[in-house]
Design a protein around this motif. Structure first.
Motif, PDB file in Angstrom:
ATOM      1  N   TRP A 102      -8.249  11.644  -5.184  1.00 26.66           N
ATOM      2  CA  TRP A 102      -7.278  12.389  -4.400  1.00 26.66           C
ATOM      3  C   TRP A 102      -5.909  12.380  -5.061  1.00 26.66           C
ATOM      4  CZ3 TRP A 102     -10.249  15.073  -1.670  1.00 26.66           C
ATOM      5  CH2 TRP A 102     -11.310  14.542  -0.923  1.00 26.66           C
ATOM      6  N   VAL A 103      -5.808  11.765  -6.239  1.00 22.11           N
ATOM      7  CA  VAL A 103      -4.566  11.694  -7.007  1.00 22.11           C
ATOM      8  C   VAL A 103      -4.751  12.524  -8.275  1.00 22.11           C
ATOM      9  CG1 VAL A 103      -3.001  10.150  -8.270  1.00 22.11           C
ATOM     10  CG2 VAL A 103      -4.070   9.370  -6.134  1.00 22.11           C
ATOM     11  N   ASP A 104      -3.736  13.287  -8.661  1.00 21.59           N
ATOM     12  CA  ASP A 104      -3.799  13.985  -9.940  1.00 21.59           C
ATOM     13  C   ASP A 104      -3.972  12.932 -11.037  1.00 21.59           C
ATOM     14  OD1 ASP A 104      -2.525  14.860 -12.539  1.00 21.59           O
ATOM     15  OD2 ASP A 104      -2.444  16.757 -11.454  1.00 21.59           O
ATOM     16  N   PRO A 105      -5.070  12.980 -11.805  1.00 21.52           N
ATOM     17  CA  PRO A 105      -5.355  11.879 -12.730  1.00 21.52           C
ATOM     18  C   PRO A 105      -4.327  11.716 -13.835  1.00 21.52           C
ATOM     19  CG  PRO A 105      -6.875  13.715 -13.089  1.00 21.52           C
ATOM     20  CD  PRO A 105      -6.122  14.015 -11.840  1.00 21.52           C
ATOM     21  N   ASP A 106      -3.702  12.813 -14.275  1.00 21.05           N
ATOM     22  CA  ASP A 106      -2.673  12.707 -15.304  1.00 21.05           C
ATOM     23  C   ASP A 106      -1.371  12.169 -14.718  1.00 21.05           C
ATOM     24  OD1 ASP A 106      -4.535  13.743 -17.058  1.00 21.05           O
ATOM     25  OD2 ASP A 106      -3.668  15.756 -17.096  1.00 21.05           O
ATOM     26  N   ALA A 107      -0.912  12.777 -13.627  1.00 14.87           N
ATOM     27  CA  ALA A 107       0.324  12.324 -12.996  1.00 14.87           C
ATOM     28  C   ALA A 107       0.176  10.911 -12.456  1.00 14.87           C
ATOM     29  CB  ALA A 107       0.716  13.282 -11.865  1.00 14.87           C
ATOM     30  N   GLY A 108      -1.023  10.599 -11.943  1.00 14.78           N
ATOM     31  CA  GLY A 108      -1.256   9.270 -11.392  1.00 14.78           C
ATOM     32  C   GLY A 108      -1.177   8.181 -12.444  1.00 14.78           C
ATOM     33  N   GLY A 149       0.816  -1.206   0.000  1.00 11.25           N
ATOM     34  CA  GLY A 149       0.000   0.000   0.000  1.00 11.25           C
ATOM     35  C   GLY A 149       0.849   1.255   0.000  1.00 11.25           C
ATOM     36  N   VAL A 150       0.320   2.310  -0.619  1.00  8.55           N
ATOM     37  CA  VAL A 150       0.888   3.656  -0.533  1.00  8.55           C
ATOM     38  C   VAL A 150      -0.217   4.558  -0.020  1.00  8.55           C
ATOM     39  CG1 VAL A 150       1.891   5.595  -1.791  1.00  8.55           C
ATOM     40  CG2 VAL A 150       2.496   3.262  -2.432  1.00  8.55           C
ATOM     41  N   GLU A 151       0.027   5.261   1.070  1.00 11.82           N
ATOM     42  CA  GLU A 151      -1.025   6.025   1.740  1.00 11.82           C
ATOM     43  C   GLU A 151      -0.440   7.315   2.321  1.00 11.82           C
ATOM     44  OE1 GLU A 151      -3.910   7.829   3.619  1.00 11.82           O
ATOM     45  OE2 GLU A 151      -4.325   6.111   2.315  1.00 11.82           O
ATOM     46  N   PRO A 152      -1.010   8.496   2.001  1.00 10.45           N
ATOM     47  CA  PRO A 152      -0.433   9.751   2.484  1.00 10.45           C
ATOM     48  C   PRO A 152      -0.673  10.043   3.967  1.00 10.45           C
ATOM     49  CG  PRO A 152      -2.393  10.193   1.186  1.00 10.45           C
ATOM     50  CD  PRO A 152      -2.105   8.724   1.039  1.00 10.45           C
ATOM     51  N   ASP A 153      -1.678   9.428   4.571  1.00 13.73           N
ATOM     52  CA  ASP A 153      -2.020   9.703   5.968  1.00 13.73           C
ATOM     53  C   ASP A 153      -1.369   8.641   6.855  1.00 13.73           C
ATOM     54  OD1 ASP A 153      -3.294   9.899   8.501  1.00 13.73           O
ATOM     55  OD2 ASP A 153      -5.045  10.833   7.581  1.00 13.73           O
ATOM     56  N   TRP A 200       5.750   9.339  -4.528  1.00 11.12           N
ATOM     57  CA  TRP A 200       6.299   8.070  -4.040  1.00 11.12           C
ATOM     58  C   TRP A 200       7.434   7.569  -4.925  1.00 11.12           C
ATOM     59  CZ3 TRP A 200       5.145   2.800  -5.934  1.00 11.12           C
ATOM     60  CH2 TRP A 200       5.615   1.797  -5.072  1.00 11.12           C
ATOM     61  N   ASP A 201       8.496   7.059  -4.305  1.00 11.44           N
ATOM     62  CA  ASP A 201       9.636   6.501  -5.028  1.00 11.44           C
ATOM     63  C   ASP A 201       9.570   4.981  -4.974  1.00 11.44           C
ATOM     64  OD1 ASP A 201      12.019   5.807  -6.181  1.00 11.44           O
ATOM     65  OD2 ASP A 201      13.289   6.684  -4.615  1.00 11.44           O
ATOM     66  N   GLU A 223       1.575  -4.266   4.501  1.00  7.60           N
ATOM     67  CA  GLU A 223       2.763  -3.442   4.274  1.00  7.60           C
ATOM     68  C   GLU A 223       2.332  -2.160   3.584  1.00  7.60           C
ATOM     69  OE1 GLU A 223       7.140  -3.545   2.038  1.00  7.60           O
ATOM     70  OE2 GLU A 223       5.811  -5.300   1.948  1.00  7.60           O
ATOM     71  N   VAL A 224       2.603  -1.023   4.223  1.00  6.79           N
ATOM     72  CA  VAL A 224       2.160   0.265   3.691  1.00  6.79           C
ATOM     73  C   VAL A 224       3.288   1.282   3.850  1.00  6.79           C
ATOM     74  CG1 VAL A 224       0.419   2.083   3.777  1.00  6.79           C
ATOM     75  CG2 VAL A 224      -0.214  -0.250   4.393  1.00  6.79           C
ATOM     76  N   GLU A 225       3.533   2.057   2.789  1.00  4.81           N
ATOM     77  CA  GLU A 225       4.504   3.143   2.830  1.00  4.81           C
ATOM     78  C   GLU A 225       3.755   4.475   2.794  1.00  4.81           C
ATOM     79  OE1 GLU A 225       7.449   2.524  -0.200  1.00  4.81           O
ATOM     80  OE2 GLU A 225       7.878   0.470   0.501  1.00  4.81           O
ATOM     81  N   VAL A 226       4.226   5.452   3.555  1.00  4.90           N
ATOM     82  CA  VAL A 226       3.541   6.735   3.696  1.00  4.90           C
ATOM     83  C   VAL A 226       4.063   7.720   2.660  1.00  4.90           C
ATOM     84  CG1 VAL A 226       3.037   8.671   5.226  1.00  4.90           C
ATOM     85  CG2 VAL A 226       3.140   6.338   6.144  1.00  4.90           C
ATOM     86  N   SER A 227       3.192   8.089   1.731  1.00  3.47           N
ATOM     87  CA  SER A 227       3.532   9.060   0.690  1.00  3.47           C
ATOM     88  C   SER A 227       2.303   9.307  -0.158  1.00  3.47           C
ATOM     89  CB  SER A 227       4.658   8.512  -0.209  1.00  3.47           C
ATOM     90  OG  SER A 227       4.945   9.408  -1.285  1.00  3.47           O
TER      91      SER A 227
END
Length: 276
Positions: free
Chosen positions: A114-120, A70-74, A96-97, A87-91
């Motif tokens: 909640w993600v920029d649709p183009d960048a995502g 998982g990748v999660e900003p909170d 995220w790298d 397993e979750v990384e915060v970003s």
């Protein structure tokens, strides 16, 4: 005046962890058929879950035999998911790298807005193996007409400028505001020029909520997490009274809407060669 997109509301996007336990307890999961179809359409079972939250979707993919990161900003939501064995990384996904890690499937449940649709979409393409799949999905909620009208009246009275004040309508099409989010997701996928033409899948299901079950979930909604306590209490009192008038519960219909696209195998191999 420029339109502010959902992913630009970072305070809301990163506010759900204020009560992660309630979020995990009350938010609905996704139909098993949704998870099964995504897994079946993917080349393998290594899954990246974007906006993993407390792990609601991730646990379903683990149960289907997948390995999930998982990748999660909170950090609060990520911490809850980790305590459940994930397993979750915060970003944020945009920042995220991934290093040299690659995945068969990138998913996002109730989170891609909640993600920029183009960048995502571009970021998803970079971490997918040849033939990998991006699948973003939402649970679109539509209560029975009487409940929709009663809830809208509460929001018009208490929070007249809120999205909810206009969002609860008996005549809303299946998918409601999520139809717009699906359009934005599909446009972002096309703009990346990294995927086949996106598809849309739909899964219909029904649930009946008791008064207590619905009132337990309401504080987890976007925007509600930042309401002053008196305003939230007024919303809950009004909705509770409306449900009492309906006999103590109400029926709701959900449409799980999916936007998905595959990364062409040849293009994926070319990308990997260019990065080696």
């Amino acid at each position: 005046m420029p339109t502010i997109e959902p992913h630009q509301f970072r305070q809301v996007a990163e506010s759900f962890g204020v009560d992660a336990e309630r979020y995990d307890r009350t938010r609905p999961s996704y139909p098993a058929a949704t998870v099964e179809r995504i897994v079946a359409a993917s080349p393998g079972r290594d899954v990246l879950d974007v906006g993993a939250g407390t792990g609601i979707a991730a646990r379903q993919f683990v149960a289907a035999g997948c390995t999930v990161l998982g990748v999660e900003p909170d950090a609060r939501m990520a911490g809850f998911a980790r305590r459940g064995g994930l397993e979750v990384e915060v970003s944020t996904f945009e920042d995220w790298d991934p290093g040299d890690r690659r995945f068969d499937t990138v998913v996002a449940g109730q989170a891609w807005h909640w993600v920029d649709p183009d960048a995502g979409a571009a970021a998803a393409a970079r971490v997918l193996r040849p033939g990998g799949r991006l699948a973003v999905f939402w649970n679109a909620f539509q209560p029975q007409p009487e409940a929709a009208e009663a809830f809208a009246a509460v929001y018009r009275r208490v929070l007249p400028e809120s999205l909810a004040a206009a969002g609860f309508t008996a005549a809303a099409p299946a998918g409601g505001p999520y139809s717009v989010l699906c359009d934005k997701a599909a446009d972002g996928i096309r703009a990346s020029a990294a995927f086949d033409e996106p598809e849309r899948w739909r899964f219909e299901w029904d649930v009946t909520y008791t008064r207590d079950a619905w009132l337990d979930q309401v504080p987890t909604f976007g925007g509600h997490t930042q309401l002053p306590p008196p305003a939230l209490a007024e919303v809950l009192d009004g909705i509770g009274a409306a449900i009492d008038d309906l006999g103590g519960g109400f029926a709701a219909h959900y449409t799980t809407v999916v936007v998905t696209a595959a990364r062409p195998a040849a293009a994926g191999r070319e990308l990997e060669s260019s990065m080696s």
